[in-house]
Design a protein around this motif. Structure first.
Motif, mmCIF file in Angstrom:
data_model
loop_
_atom_site.group_PDB
_atom_site.id
_atom_site.type_symbol
_atom_site.label_atom_id
_atom_site.label_comp_id
_atom_site.label_asym_id
_atom_site.label_seq_id
_atom_site.Cartn_x
_atom_site.Cartn_y
_atom_site.Cartn_z
ATOM 1 N N LEU A 66 0.784 -1.231 -0.025
ATOM 2 C CA LEU A 66 -0.110 -0.166 0.023
ATOM 3 C C LEU A 66 0.702 1.346 0.086
ATOM 4 O O LEU A 66 0.601 2.329 -0.486
ATOM 5 C CB LEU A 66 -0.873 -0.175 1.175
ATOM 6 N N GLY A 67 1.845 1.154 0.708
ATOM 7 C CA GLY A 67 2.864 2.258 0.720
ATOM 8 C C GLY A 67 3.412 2.515 -0.753
ATOM 9 O O GLY A 67 3.616 3.893 -1.056
ATOM 10 N N SER A 68 3.922 1.479 -1.336
ATOM 11 C CA SER A 68 4.527 1.917 -2.890
ATOM 12 C C SER A 68 3.323 2.510 -3.509
ATOM 13 O O SER A 68 3.942 3.109 -4.376
ATOM 14 C CB SER A 68 5.055 0.428 -3.174
ATOM 15 N N LEU A 69 2.019 1.644 -3.601
ATOM 16 C CA LEU A 69 1.115 2.591 -4.332
ATOM 17 C C LEU A 69 0.920 4.064 -3.934
ATOM 18 O O LEU A 69 0.863 4.976 -4.838
ATOM 19 C CB LEU A 69 -0.219 1.950 -4.104
ATOM 20 N N ALA A 70 0.631 4.276 -2.842
ATOM 21 C CA ALA A 70 0.580 5.669 -2.311
ATOM 22 C C ALA A 70 1.716 6.528 -2.797
ATOM 23 O O ALA A 70 1.577 7.785 -3.193
ATOM 24 C CB ALA A 70 0.489 5.775 -0.895
ATOM 25 N N SER A 71 2.940 6.312 -2.643
ATOM 26 C CA SER A 71 4.084 6.834 -3.152
ATOM 27 C C SER A 71 4.130 7.004 -4.611
ATOM 28 O O SER A 71 4.539 8.143 -5.040
ATOM 29 C CB SER A 71 5.634 6.436 -2.701
ATOM 30 N N ARG A 75 3.940 10.870 -6.546
ATOM 31 C CA ARG A 75 4.933 11.209 -7.460
ATOM 32 C C ARG A 75 4.430 11.674 -8.710
ATOM 33 O O ARG A 75 4.667 12.413 -9.620
ATOM 34 C CB ARG A 75 6.189 10.310 -7.716
ATOM 35 N N SER A 76 3.188 11.024 -8.959
ATOM 36 C CA SER A 76 2.387 11.388 -10.419
ATOM 37 C C SER A 76 1.924 12.977 -10.276
ATOM 38 O O SER A 76 1.583 13.409 -11.304
ATOM 39 C CB SER A 76 1.536 10.177 -10.969
#
Length: 195
Positions: A66-71, A75-76
């Motif tokens: 979930l953290g990698s999706l949020a980051s 960034r986008s």
């Protein structure tokens, strides 16, 4: 003036000793039951702690995903979707990306739901483990109390036996050996009775 208690008779000592031995035996049985319960609780606690450890590992994996999706979303950038469509050089490409983002959002929501469920499950398992640990401590205390009770009863019985004279001890021993011999069954041999 102080009066000494009369010395108990051999029969009184025998009855008291027998009673103390019976009470010690009952306390021993209770202690054995507590020991068995202690073993079961220790096994259950071990299983629960294993489940909690595995669940915590799964929760950490879910959080990392979930953290990698949020980051990645951060960034986008947080541009309004309608403005991004207007500024896009290829609207079809943008719509494909928007569809993917919508699926990612659904995936994120599902991951959040899983995380919340896993956290609730882990909290329940931890509480169950704490309850079992408390029960184990109570059982250990009962076991210790029963051991002390058995030792006390046996000590009291020994004191009573020590209060007898050598002649009374010998008479008591001969009475017990006669009682044991009378309860033994006679050996009738291995012959099969006639039909």
């Amino acid at each position: 003036a102080a009066h000494a208690d009369p010395k108990p008779t051999k029969d009184e000592v025998k009855s008291k000793v027998d009673k103390l031995y019976d009470e010690a035996e009952q306390a021993t049985e209770a202690a054995n039951g507590a020991k068995e319960k202690q073993g079961r609780l220790e096994k259950q606690i071990g299983q629960i702690q294993d489940q909690v450890a595995r669940g915590q590992q799964e929760l950490n994996t879910l959080r990392q995903g979930l953290g990698s999706l949020a980051s990645a979303q951060y960034r986008s950038g947080g541009i309004d979707p309608s403005l991004a469509l207007f500024l896009s050089s290829n609207p079809d490409d943008f719509l494909d990306k928007a569809s993917s983002l919508d699926q990612l959002s659904a995936t994120q929501a599902e991951a959040l739901t899983k995380i919340q469920g896993k956290q609730r499950t882990l909290a329940q398992q931890r509480k169950e483990a704490q309850d079992k640990l408390k029960d184990l401590a109570d059982t250990s205390k009962v076991l210790d109390d029963k051991k002390k009770e058995v030792q006390g009863k046996l000590g009291d019985a020994q004191k009573l036996l020590n209060s007898l004279t050598a002649q009374e001890k010998a008479a008591l021993a001969s009475d017990e050996s006669r009682a044991n011999r009378s309860t033994e069954r006679p050996n009738l041999g291995k012959d099969v009775p006639a039909s």
